[in-house]
Motif scaffolding. Structure first.
Motif, PDB file in Angstrom:
ATOM      1  N   GLU A  28       0.837  -1.191   0.000  1.00 15.32           N
ATOM      2  CA  GLU A  28       0.000   0.000   0.000  1.00 15.32           C
ATOM      3  C   GLU A  28       0.874   1.244   0.000  1.00 15.32           C
ATOM      4  OE1 GLU A  28      -2.436  -0.178   3.505  1.00 15.32           O
ATOM      5  OE2 GLU A  28      -0.904   0.734   4.763  1.00 15.32           O
ATOM      6  N   MET A  29       0.271   2.358  -0.370  1.00 13.98           N
ATOM      7  CA  MET A  29       1.004   3.613  -0.404  1.00 13.98           C
ATOM      8  C   MET A  29       0.155   4.711   0.212  1.00 13.98           C
ATOM      9  SD  MET A  29       0.588   4.796  -4.400  1.00 13.98           S
ATOM     10  CE  MET A  29      -1.069   5.069  -5.103  1.00 13.98           C
ATOM     11  N   THR A  30       0.814   5.804   0.555  1.00 12.04           N
ATOM     12  CA  THR A  30       0.110   7.002   0.994  1.00 12.04           C
ATOM     13  C   THR A  30      -0.272   7.807  -0.233  1.00 12.04           C
ATOM     14  OG1 THR A  30       1.369   7.090   3.064  1.00 12.04           O
ATOM     15  CG2 THR A  30       0.281   9.117   2.347  1.00 12.04           C
ATOM     16  N   SER A  31      -1.558   8.040  -0.417  1.00 15.53           N
ATOM     17  CA  SER A  31      -1.997   8.920  -1.495  1.00 15.53           C
ATOM     18  C   SER A  31      -1.878  10.363  -1.010  1.00 15.53           C
ATOM     19  CB  SER A  31      -3.437   8.607  -1.921  1.00 15.53           C
ATOM     20  OG  SER A  31      -4.329   8.817  -0.844  1.00 15.53           O
ATOM     21  N   VAL A  32      -1.652  11.265  -1.936  1.00 16.90           N
ATOM     22  CA  VAL A  32      -1.378  12.664  -1.621  1.00 16.90           C
ATOM     23  C   VAL A  32      -2.415  13.537  -2.297  1.00 16.90           C
ATOM     24  CG1 VAL A  32       0.334  14.510  -1.840  1.00 16.90           C
ATOM     25  CG2 VAL A  32       1.081  12.167  -1.390  1.00 16.90           C
ATOM     26  N   ALA A  33      -2.841  14.595  -1.640  1.00 16.96           N
ATOM     27  CA  ALA A  33      -3.812  15.509  -2.239  1.00 16.96           C
ATOM     28  C   ALA A  33      -3.292  16.011  -3.584  1.00 16.96           C
ATOM     29  CB  ALA A  33      -4.083  16.682  -1.302  1.00 16.96           C
ATOM     30  N   ALA A  34      -4.198  16.146  -4.558  1.00 21.02           N
ATOM     31  CA  ALA A  34      -3.814  16.539  -5.913  1.00 21.02           C
ATOM     32  C   ALA A  34      -4.916  17.389  -6.531  1.00 21.02           C
ATOM     33  CB  ALA A  34      -3.566  15.299  -6.767  1.00 21.02           C
ATOM     34  N   VAL A  35      -4.535  18.311  -7.392  1.00 22.60           N
ATOM     35  CA  VAL A  35      -5.514  19.232  -7.978  1.00 22.60           C
ATOM     36  C   VAL A  35      -5.947  18.814  -9.375  1.00 22.60           C
ATOM     37  CG1 VAL A  35      -4.634  21.168  -6.638  1.00 22.60           C
ATOM     38  CG2 VAL A  35      -3.729  20.769  -8.940  1.00 22.60           C
ATOM     39  N   CYS A  36      -5.275  17.835  -9.962  1.00 25.48           N
ATOM     40  CA  CYS A  36      -5.557  17.445 -11.343  1.00 25.48           C
ATOM     41  C   CYS A  36      -6.370  16.157 -11.409  1.00 25.48           C
ATOM     42  CB  CYS A  36      -4.253  17.233 -12.119  1.00 25.48           C
ATOM     43  SG  CYS A  36      -3.187  18.674 -12.221  1.00 25.48           S
ATOM     44  N   TRP A  37      -7.141  16.012 -12.473  1.00 25.53           N
ATOM     45  CA  TRP A  37      -7.704  14.709 -12.803  1.00 25.53           C
ATOM     46  C   TRP A  37      -6.779  14.064 -13.831  1.00 25.53           C
ATOM     47  CZ3 TRP A  37      -9.318  13.130 -17.710  1.00 25.53           C
ATOM     48  CH2 TRP A  37      -9.372  14.132 -18.681  1.00 25.53           C
ATOM     49  N   GLY A  38      -6.920  12.759 -14.010  1.00 27.08           N
ATOM     50  CA  GLY A  38      -5.998  12.113 -14.931  1.00 27.08           C
ATOM     51  C   GLY A  38      -6.514  10.811 -15.499  1.00 27.08           C
ATOM     52  N   LEU A  39      -5.743  10.280 -16.426  1.00 25.35           N
ATOM     53  CA  LEU A  39      -5.939   8.939 -16.965  1.00 25.35           C
ATOM     54  C   LEU A  39      -4.774   8.084 -16.505  1.00 25.35           C
ATOM     55  CD1 LEU A  39      -7.030   9.748 -20.639  1.00 25.35           C
ATOM     56  CD2 LEU A  39      -8.503   8.979 -18.764  1.00 25.35           C
ATOM     57  N   VAL A  40      -5.074   6.877 -16.055  1.00 28.40           N
ATOM     58  CA  VAL A  40      -4.052   5.970 -15.543  1.00 28.40           C
ATOM     59  C   VAL A  40      -4.184   4.633 -16.267  1.00 28.40           C
ATOM     60  CG1 VAL A  40      -3.059   4.868 -13.516  1.00 28.40           C
ATOM     61  CG2 VAL A  40      -4.206   7.080 -13.286  1.00 28.40           C
ATOM     62  N   PHE A  41      -3.047   4.116 -16.721  1.00 29.93           N
ATOM     63  CA  PHE A  41      -3.004   2.834 -17.420  1.00 29.93           C
ATOM     64  C   PHE A  41      -1.994   1.945 -16.705  1.00 29.93           C
ATOM     65  CE2 PHE A  41      -3.743   6.379 -20.252  1.00 29.93           C
ATOM     66  CZ  PHE A  41      -4.930   6.033 -20.876  1.00 29.93           C
ATOM     67  N   TRP A  42      -2.349   0.686 -16.477  1.00 31.03           N
ATOM     68  CA  TRP A  42      -1.407  -0.212 -15.836  1.00 31.03           C
ATOM     69  C   TRP A  42      -1.636  -1.653 -16.283  1.00 31.03           C
ATOM     70  CZ3 TRP A  42      -5.789   1.407 -13.428  1.00 31.03           C
ATOM     71  CH2 TRP A  42      -6.528   0.494 -12.670  1.00 31.03           C
ATOM     72  N   GLU A  43      -0.582  -2.443 -16.102  1.00 32.59           N
ATOM     73  CA  GLU A  43      -0.617  -3.860 -16.422  1.00 32.59           C
ATOM     74  C   GLU A  43      -0.228  -4.661 -15.198  1.00 32.59           C
ATOM     75  OE1 GLU A  43       1.556  -4.964 -19.873  1.00 32.59           O
ATOM     76  OE2 GLU A  43       0.588  -3.479 -21.171  1.00 32.59           O
ATOM     77  N   LEU A  44      -0.930  -5.748 -15.002  1.00 34.15           N
ATOM     78  CA  LEU A  44      -0.678  -6.624 -13.857  1.00 34.15           C
ATOM     79  C   LEU A  44      -0.939  -8.055 -14.264  1.00 34.15           C
ATOM     80  CD1 LEU A  44      -0.082  -6.993 -10.811  1.00 34.15           C
ATOM     81  CD2 LEU A  44      -2.537  -6.723 -10.407  1.00 34.15           C
TER      82      LEU A  44
END
Length: 236
Positions: A28-44
């Protein structure tokens, strides 16, 4: 154990940053406040995924798939999806259906899944198709220009476009800059002065609320994995 982020700026007015991430034995990770929206792509494990990430108003924790590789596009403040108002994405994400290694579905059409070097090419296609749009008033506000509308109208349109108030955007951007400075061993007092915090306790409160780290943890790279490019692997 490490979570390695690499982020680059973009010369596209529609894009804030492009990032990649790999994980090694991080649950797990710590998520951080952010002002942008985005697109995320990943492979698993041979399966491809795509999602929309929204602006985040606070820190928290998020699971990290073991061995996953990510590519993300953070869109400039003031842009938005035609099919999804940005306020509806605040503090949440949305998985996109039917993603493959080569394509994903968005706004009723299929698009080629980008790599980190051709993210802008995808964004150009999305813009030309009208899938990504923006309110030009937000750019005027961000540039400090004199506006032809009232402050109330400007704030309403800013929040409609970004999902956040102008004040929230300023606070989040400032604390992210503070985190980067502290990780680079800038003294706390210098960060307070440079970024015009009232005093060190006010900076400490902002770090806890938006970054989930103390100044010492940022300097030492401790506290676990964090969703922030601090130009170094973050170790636990």
């Amino acid at each position: 154990m490490a979570l390695r982020f690499e982020t680059r700026a973009s010369d596209s007015p529609w894009v804030d940053t492009v990032w990649t991430c790999t994980s090694e034995q991080v649950a797990e990770m710590t998520s951080v406040a952010a002002v942008c929206w985005g697109l995320v792509f990943w492979e698993l494990e041979g399966t491809a995924y795509a999602s929309i990430s929204g602006p985040e108003t606070r820190t928290g924790t998020a699971p990290v798939p073991e061995g996953a590789t990510f590519v993300g596009i953070e869109f400039a403040v003031g842009t938005r999806l035609r099919a999804m108002p940005t306020p509806a994405l605040v503090d949440r994400g949305l998985e996109l259906p039917d993603a493959t290694h080569r394509t994903f579905r968005l706004d009723g059409l299929r698009w080629e899944t980008p790599g980190p070097d051709d993210a802008e090419a995808l964004v150009d296609r999305l813009v030309r198709a009208g899938a990504v749009i923006r309110d030009p008033l937000v750019a005027e506000i961000r540039q400090g220009r004199r506006l032809a509308v009232s402050d109330r109208t400007a704030e309403r349109r800013f929040r409609a476009a970004t999902g956040l108030t102008q004040g929230a955007v300023r606070q989040i951007e400032r604390v992210r800059r503070a985190a980067a400075l502290l990780a680079a061993d800038t003294p706390v007092a210098d960060v307070v002065s440079k970024l015009e915090y009232f005093d060190e306790p006010h900076l400490a409160h902002a770090l806890r609320r938006y970054v989930g780290r103390t100044a010492r943890q940022l300097r030492e790279g401790t506290g676990g994995a964090i969703a922030l490019d601090l130009d170094q692997p973050t170790t636990s």
